[in-house]
Design a protein around this motif. Structure first.
Motif, PDB file in Angstrom:
ATOM      1  N   PHE A  29       0.787  39.159  58.357  1.00 33.41           N
ATOM      2  CA  PHE A  29       1.016  40.532  57.903  1.00 33.41           C
ATOM      3  C   PHE A  29       1.529  41.443  59.020  1.00 33.41           C
ATOM      4  O   PHE A  29       1.537  42.658  58.873  1.00 33.41           O
ATOM      5  CB  PHE A  29      -0.268  41.111  57.307  1.00 33.41           C
ATOM      6  CG  PHE A  29      -0.834  40.291  56.180  1.00 33.41           C
ATOM      7  CD1 PHE A  29      -0.145  40.182  54.975  1.00 33.41           C
ATOM      8  CD2 PHE A  29      -2.018  39.602  56.329  1.00 33.41           C
ATOM      9  CE1 PHE A  29      -0.652  39.412  53.935  1.00 33.41           C
ATOM     10  CE2 PHE A  29      -2.544  38.820  55.301  1.00 33.41           C
ATOM     11  CZ  PHE A  29      -1.849  38.730  54.092  1.00 33.41           C
ATOM     12  N   LEU A  30       1.975  40.835  60.118  1.00 30.16           N
ATOM     13  CA  LEU A  30       2.400  41.628  61.275  1.00 30.16           C
ATOM     14  C   LEU A  30       3.895  41.888  61.309  1.00 30.16           C
ATOM     15  O   LEU A  30       4.431  42.339  62.323  1.00 30.16           O
ATOM     16  CB  LEU A  30       1.983  40.924  62.581  1.00 30.16           C
ATOM     17  CG  LEU A  30       0.503  40.561  62.723  1.00 30.16           C
ATOM     18  CD1 LEU A  30       0.247  39.993  64.108  1.00 30.16           C
ATOM     19  CD2 LEU A  30      -0.383  41.761  62.462  1.00 30.16           C
ATOM     20  N   LYS A  31       4.579  41.631  60.220  1.00 30.05           N
ATOM     21  CA  LYS A  31       6.035  41.776  60.206  1.00 30.05           C
ATOM     22  C   LYS A  31       6.477  43.231  60.134  1.00 30.05           C
ATOM     23  O   LYS A  31       7.614  43.549  60.428  1.00 30.05           O
ATOM     24  CB  LYS A  31       6.627  40.998  59.025  1.00 30.05           C
ATOM     25  CG  LYS A  31       6.341  39.501  59.097  1.00 30.05           C
ATOM     26  CD  LYS A  31       6.775  38.790  57.827  1.00 30.05           C
ATOM     27  CE  LYS A  31       6.392  37.319  57.870  1.00 30.05           C
ATOM     28  NZ  LYS A  31       6.738  36.619  56.601  1.00 30.05           N
ATOM     29  N   THR A  32       5.599  44.111  59.729  1.00 29.84           N
ATOM     30  CA  THR A  32       5.957  45.511  59.575  1.00 29.84           C
ATOM     31  C   THR A  32       5.660  46.309  60.843  1.00 29.84           C
ATOM     32  O   THR A  32       4.795  45.931  61.630  1.00 29.84           O
ATOM     33  CB  THR A  32       5.188  46.148  58.399  1.00 29.84           C
ATOM     34  OG1 THR A  32       5.576  47.507  58.266  1.00 29.84           O
ATOM     35  CG2 THR A  32       3.681  46.077  58.626  1.00 29.84           C
ATOM     36  N   ILE A  33       6.413  47.382  61.049  1.00 20.95           N
ATOM     37  CA  ILE A  33       6.110  48.302  62.144  1.00 20.95           C
ATOM     38  C   ILE A  33       5.590  49.631  61.585  1.00 20.95           C
ATOM     39  O   ILE A  33       5.423  50.598  62.313  1.00 20.95           O
ATOM     40  CB  ILE A  33       7.344  48.550  63.039  1.00 20.95           C
ATOM     41  CG1 ILE A  33       8.513  49.103  62.215  1.00 20.95           C
ATOM     42  CG2 ILE A  33       7.738  47.283  63.776  1.00 20.95           C
ATOM     43  CD1 ILE A  33       9.690  49.549  63.049  1.00 20.95           C
ATOM     44  N   LYS A  34       5.326  49.633  60.275  1.00 23.62           N
ATOM     45  CA  LYS A  34       4.764  50.822  59.631  1.00 23.62           C
ATOM     46  C   LYS A  34       3.245  50.780  59.720  1.00 23.62           C
ATOM     47  O   LYS A  34       2.637  49.720  59.629  1.00 23.62           O
ATOM     48  CB  LYS A  34       5.191  50.895  58.169  1.00 23.62           C
ATOM     49  CG  LYS A  34       6.688  51.083  57.961  1.00 23.62           C
ATOM     50  CD  LYS A  34       7.018  51.148  56.475  1.00 23.62           C
ATOM     51  CE  LYS A  34       8.502  51.344  56.245  1.00 23.62           C
ATOM     52  NZ  LYS A  34       8.835  51.384  54.793  1.00 23.62           N
ATOM     53  N   ARG A  35       2.647  51.941  59.871  1.00 24.50           N
ATOM     54  CA  ARG A  35       1.197  52.024  59.968  1.00 24.50           C
ATOM     55  C   ARG A  35       0.525  52.030  58.604  1.00 24.50           C
ATOM     56  O   ARG A  35      -0.684  51.853  58.500  1.00 24.50           O
ATOM     57  CB  ARG A  35       0.783  53.284  60.735  1.00 24.50           C
ATOM     58  CG  ARG A  35       1.310  53.328  62.145  1.00 24.50           C
ATOM     59  CD  ARG A  35       0.754  54.501  62.907  1.00 24.50           C
ATOM     60  NE  ARG A  35       1.344  54.601  64.228  1.00 24.50           N
ATOM     61  CZ  ARG A  35       0.841  55.315  65.222  1.00 24.50           C
ATOM     62  NH1 ARG A  35      -0.265  56.000  65.035  1.00 24.50           N
ATOM     63  NH2 ARG A  35       1.444  55.366  66.383  1.00 24.50           N
ATOM     64  N   SER A  36       1.299  52.246  57.557  1.00 23.45           N
ATOM     65  CA  SER A  36       0.718  52.328  56.220  1.00 23.45           C
ATOM     66  C   SER A  36       0.902  51.008  55.468  1.00 23.45           C
ATOM     67  O   SER A  36       1.799  50.224  55.780  1.00 23.45           O
ATOM     68  CB  SER A  36       1.377  53.460  55.430  1.00 23.45           C
ATOM     69  OG  SER A  36       2.769  53.238  55.321  1.00 23.45           O
TER      70      SER A  36
END
Length: 201
Positions: A29-36
């Motif tokens: 689940f670490l593919k995003t750089i969004k905090r939400s």
């Protein structure tokens, strides 16, 4: 970043030691750089079965703890790899405070940068808070950052230590960017002087 002053909420007991960042938010689940959006995958491998259904035995899936804002956990919370997604997932789920006997340094620092209050307290105190959390939704704890106290549902009060600068940042809702913006007048004045002194730049 939201200001943290006083929090009264449901506390969930998670009496496990060495909860690492991969348990908090698994690597897939670490593919995003969004905090939400990461809250739905918080503690994914413990919260969900292989078929995607909820594990009814996991504390955050139990009706009493679905609105948890305080987490009482075991020693060495947040160990493992230094992924900032871990506090992002905790905050996105709605947890604003984590209480444990100790924390991994990088995770501890990342909490403050994301508006989460990590409180390190002696094991014997955490044991009392853990038992209080086990009472369910009717047992609400109060965390008072200004007074540096945690109060159980029965009114028992425990004090905690926190660095004064970190306390100031949480109470004022200041992350690293917010701290920089506090100096915006000085930054603007420096840039204006620099433009005069070096107009060719």
């Amino acid at each position: 970043m939201d200001k943290f002053t006083t929090l009264t909420g449901i506390a969930a007991p998670l009496p496990l030691i060495n909860i690492d960042t991969d348990m908090i938010i698994p690597k897939q689940f670490l593919k995003t750089i969004k905090r939400s959006g990461l809250g739905k995958n918080l503690f994914d491998e413990m919260r969900f079965n292989q078929d995607g259904s909820e594990n009814p035995d996991f504390v955050l899936n139990q009706p009493a703890y679905r609105e948890t804002e305080i987490l009482v956990a075991g020693d060495n919370f947040g160990c493992g790899s230094s992924r900032e997604h871990a506090p992002w997932a905790i905050k996105d789920f709605g947890i604003k405070c984590v209480i444990a006997p100790s924390f991994a340094d990088i995770f501890y620092n990342n909490c403050f940068k994301n508006g989460i209050l990590p409180i390190a307290m002696p094991q014997e105190v955490v044991d009392v808070l853990m038992k209080d959390a086990e009472k369910g939704a009717n047992a609400r704890m109060t965390v008072d950052l200004d007074a540096q106290t945690v109060t159980t549902s029965d009114g028992e009060v425990f004090t905690f230590e926190i660095d004064s600068f970190r306390k100031h940042c949480l109470m004022e809702g200041l992350d690293d960017i917010g701290l920089s913006l506090e100096k915006v007048a000085s930054i603007d004045a420096f840039e204006a002087q620099a433009d005069i002194a070096r107009p060719w730049v």
